[in-house]
Design a protein around this motif. Structure first.
Motif, PDB file in Angstrom:
ATOM      1  N   GLU A 198       0.837  -1.196   0.000  1.00  0.00           N
ATOM      2  CA  GLU A 198       0.000   0.000   0.000  1.00  0.00           C
ATOM      3  C   GLU A 198       0.874   1.249   0.000  1.00  0.00           C
ATOM      4  OE1 GLU A 198      -3.765  -1.442   2.698  1.00  0.00           O
ATOM      5  OE2 GLU A 198      -1.827  -1.199   3.675  1.00  0.00           O
ATOM      6  N   GLY A 201       1.949   3.445   3.169  1.00  0.00           N
ATOM      7  CA  GLY A 201       1.750   2.209   3.905  1.00  0.00           C
ATOM      8  C   GLY A 201       2.782   2.012   4.986  1.00  0.00           C
ATOM      9  N   VAL A 219      -3.647   4.037  -2.737  1.00  0.00           N
ATOM     10  CA  VAL A 219      -4.778   3.858  -1.818  1.00  0.00           C
ATOM     11  C   VAL A 219      -5.675   5.084  -1.934  1.00  0.00           C
ATOM     12  CG1 VAL A 219      -5.414   3.743   0.627  1.00  0.00           C
ATOM     13  CG2 VAL A 219      -3.438   2.462  -0.199  1.00  0.00           C
ATOM     14  N   ASP A 220      -6.990   4.860  -1.913  1.00  0.00           N
ATOM     15  CA  ASP A 220      -7.918   5.993  -1.859  1.00  0.00           C
ATOM     16  C   ASP A 220      -8.846   5.807  -0.667  1.00  0.00           C
ATOM     17  OD1 ASP A 220      -9.836   4.126  -2.639  1.00  0.00           O
ATOM     18  OD2 ASP A 220     -10.002   4.874  -4.696  1.00  0.00           O
ATOM     19  N   GLY A 223      -9.670   2.273   0.301  1.00  0.00           N
ATOM     20  CA  GLY A 223      -8.574   1.348   0.531  1.00  0.00           C
ATOM     21  C   GLY A 223      -7.724   1.100  -0.702  1.00  0.00           C
ATOM     22  N   LEU A 224      -7.021   0.004  -0.716  1.00  0.00           N
ATOM     23  CA  LEU A 224      -6.144  -0.340  -1.834  1.00  0.00           C
ATOM     24  C   LEU A 224      -6.935  -0.404  -3.139  1.00  0.00           C
ATOM     25  CD1 LEU A 224      -3.056  -1.944  -2.115  1.00  0.00           C
ATOM     26  CD2 LEU A 224      -4.670  -3.617  -2.963  1.00  0.00           C
ATOM     27  N   ILE A 239      -1.406  -5.889   3.084  1.00  0.00           N
ATOM     28  CA  ILE A 239      -2.510  -4.941   3.152  1.00  0.00           C
ATOM     29  C   ILE A 239      -3.048  -4.838   4.574  1.00  0.00           C
ATOM     30  CG2 ILE A 239      -4.182  -6.744   2.513  1.00  0.00           C
ATOM     31  CD1 ILE A 239      -5.762  -4.575   1.008  1.00  0.00           C
ATOM     32  N   GLN A 244      -6.686   0.951   7.145  1.00  0.00           N
ATOM     33  CA  GLN A 244      -5.446   1.110   6.403  1.00  0.00           C
ATOM     34  C   GLN A 244      -4.499   2.070   7.129  1.00  0.00           C
ATOM     35  OE1 GLN A 244      -3.775   3.598   4.352  1.00  0.00           O
ATOM     36  NE2 GLN A 244      -2.342   2.044   3.630  1.00  0.00           N
ATOM     37  N   LEU A 251     -11.129  -0.975   3.549  1.00  0.00           N
ATOM     38  CA  LEU A 251     -11.303  -1.623   2.251  1.00  0.00           C
ATOM     39  C   LEU A 251     -12.777  -1.941   2.042  1.00  0.00           C
ATOM     40  CD1 LEU A 251      -9.469  -2.617  -0.133  1.00  0.00           C
ATOM     41  CD2 LEU A 251      -9.657  -4.900   0.879  1.00  0.00           C
TER      42      LEU A 251
END
Length: 467
Positions: A198, A201, A219-220, A223-224, A239, A244, A251
């Motif tokens: 990520e 991350g 990532v938004d 999530g991923l 992940i 996150q 996610l």
């Protein structure tokens, strides 16, 4: 043994064992001592350097705990492959440069801090006192490489009841932290396998030795981005789906399905880090990917750092049954890195229901802190954007300012405040509209949260922010 001839200063404030440990560590990093080299016995090295065997034992113990050497029962200690080491020796080029900071702070907004006053000292002391007794003398001997069976039983029971994960104790491996366990997981796969991470991350994964294998995936708010993962050549993905790190995104259900479908194609695996799933403030608990997985493609891992205390250094992973034979083949000579006494204290604490009670109590404490934090920010600093606030013990703050992350960070440090910019967790450059910081609230007393926020915003204001 000549490569182990080190000058140890008995007049130095640093203990002899620490001097020896640092010297051997640096020799391994420099490859003066090559991988696979058998180290001298404690007696041999003690005689060679004119120090006690206890000093050598302490140094070897630290090297063993950090993964620089391995212990083969009845054979000796051997230098581990440096490309599997869990510790980072230098910062990534894209990371925010570090600034010297004081040892203590007026307020510490680190995401790893916990509420100290909420810890059940009396009950923990009782279980510790019961364990340190002659009736537990068998615990002085080496334990099972995967960790004590009694603790693995309790973890399996807890995971089923709280996360919907069905596993048996034999699938669980206990270690002294995520940083130590992740390299073990990676050794189960081909050294050339591409690893999706990520972005931003968790920084313990993309260290220098696997940068050539690491594939940053954006990532938004959901999530991923699995579509980007599908375009990559990755066969592994690490992940944090339930919360996150560091953005706090969850996610989405659609992407969970997409991710499991991605893993089902060929020999692909998901490493699911469920590091703080116990603390959720909005909506229902997010189901673990492992509990939804029907094809044994998810390796689940978690830690007691948030739920009990970071210094306990107990983490674990749950292997799919299909990977157990390979794990036992590779790690049959490993020793558990968590003291047996600590494992039994935790197992008994869980067995008697005190862990569940402690979690329930801490959820209430952290929820109150969370709500107080959001209330202060929304009331006094509406221009500050808060995100990732549905779970965990940190939020993300976007600060409307013409200054950079580094300038705001410097101002906070001058005010004796500790906070981390999100730039410390990026793998490849990401453009943010405003400086963005990770604000942990777990270790700040609730009665001091408002004062802490005002102090932070005052420090940021001194850099001519638009707050």
């Amino acid at each position: 043994m000549e490569q182990l001839f080190f000058t140890l200063n008995k007049d130095d404030e640093k203990p002899l064992y620490e001097q020896l440990y640092l010297n051997i560590k640096q020799a391994i990093i420099r490859r003066d001592i090559v991988t696979g080299t058998k180290l001298p016995s404690k007696r041999q090295l003690g005689d060679f350097l004119n120090i006690s065997q206890t000093t050598v034992e302490l140094a070897y113990g630290q090297l063993l705990a950090e993964g620089y050497i391995i212990s083969k029962p009845r054979v000796g200690y051997f230098v581990e492959a440096i490309d599997e080491l869990p510790y980072v020796e230098k910062e990534m080029a894209s990371a925010e440069p570090l600034i010297d900071e004081p040892a203590s702070y007026r307020f510490d907004f680190s995401p790893g801090q916990i509420d100290e006053d909420g810890f059940p000292f009396r009950m923990w002391r009782k279980y510790a006192k019961d364990m340190y007794d002659e009736s537990s003398k068998h615990l002085l001997q080496p334990g099972h490489p995967q960790g004590e069976y009694a603790l693995r039983v309790e973890i399996a029971r807890y995971l089923y009841e709280s996360r919907g994960i069905q596993c048996i104790p034999e699938q669980i491996v206990i270690g002294s932290g995520t940083e130590q366990l992740l390299p073990m997981i990676l050794r189960l796969f081909d050294k050339t396998a591409k690893i999706a991470l990520e972005n931003p991350g968790y920084s313990a994964i993309p260290h220098a030795h696997i940068q050539s294998r690491a594939l940053p995936i954006p990532v938004d708010e959901d999530g991923l981005i699995v579509e980007e993962l599908e375009k990559s050549a990755a066969s592994l993905v690490y992940i944090t789906p339930s919360h996150q790190f560091p953005t706090g995104a969850v996610l989405s259900a659609t992407r969970r399905t997409q991710l499991l479908k991605w893993a089902a194609k060929g020999q692909r695996y998901i490493i699911e880090d469920d590091y703080d799933s116990e603390f959720r403030y909005i909506g229902k608990p997010i189901p673990a990917l492992q509990g939804l997985d029907k094809r044994d493609n998810v390796i689940y891992m978690s830690t007691f750092s948030k739920s009990i205390m970071p210094s306990l250094r107990v983490a674990y992973f749950v292997l799919p049954l299909t990977l157990l034979p390979k794990y036992r083949e590779i790690f049959n000579y490993y020793s558990a890195t968590v003291p047996r006494f600590d494992q039994y204290i935790l197992a008994n604490f869980m067995r008697d229901g005190h862990f569940s009670k402690h979690l329930n109590r801490m959820r209430k404490i952290y929820r109150k802190k969370h709500d107080k934090l959001i209330s202060v920010l929304s009331k006094h600093y509406p221009a500050v954007k808060v995100s990732g606030d549905s779970a965990g013990m940190h939020v993300l703050l976007s600060i409307p300012s013409m200054k950079t992350n580094r300038e705001l960070l410097s101002s906070a440090q001058q005010a004796n405040l500790h906070i981390q910019p999100i730039t410390r967790y990026i793998l490849t450059p990401i453009t943010y509209e405003h400086p963005t910081f990770i604000l942990g609230f777990g270790g700040i007393p609730i009665e001091e949260i408002e004062e802490a926020i005002h102090a932070l915003m005052a420090a940021f204001h001194h850099t001519n922010s638009t707050l």
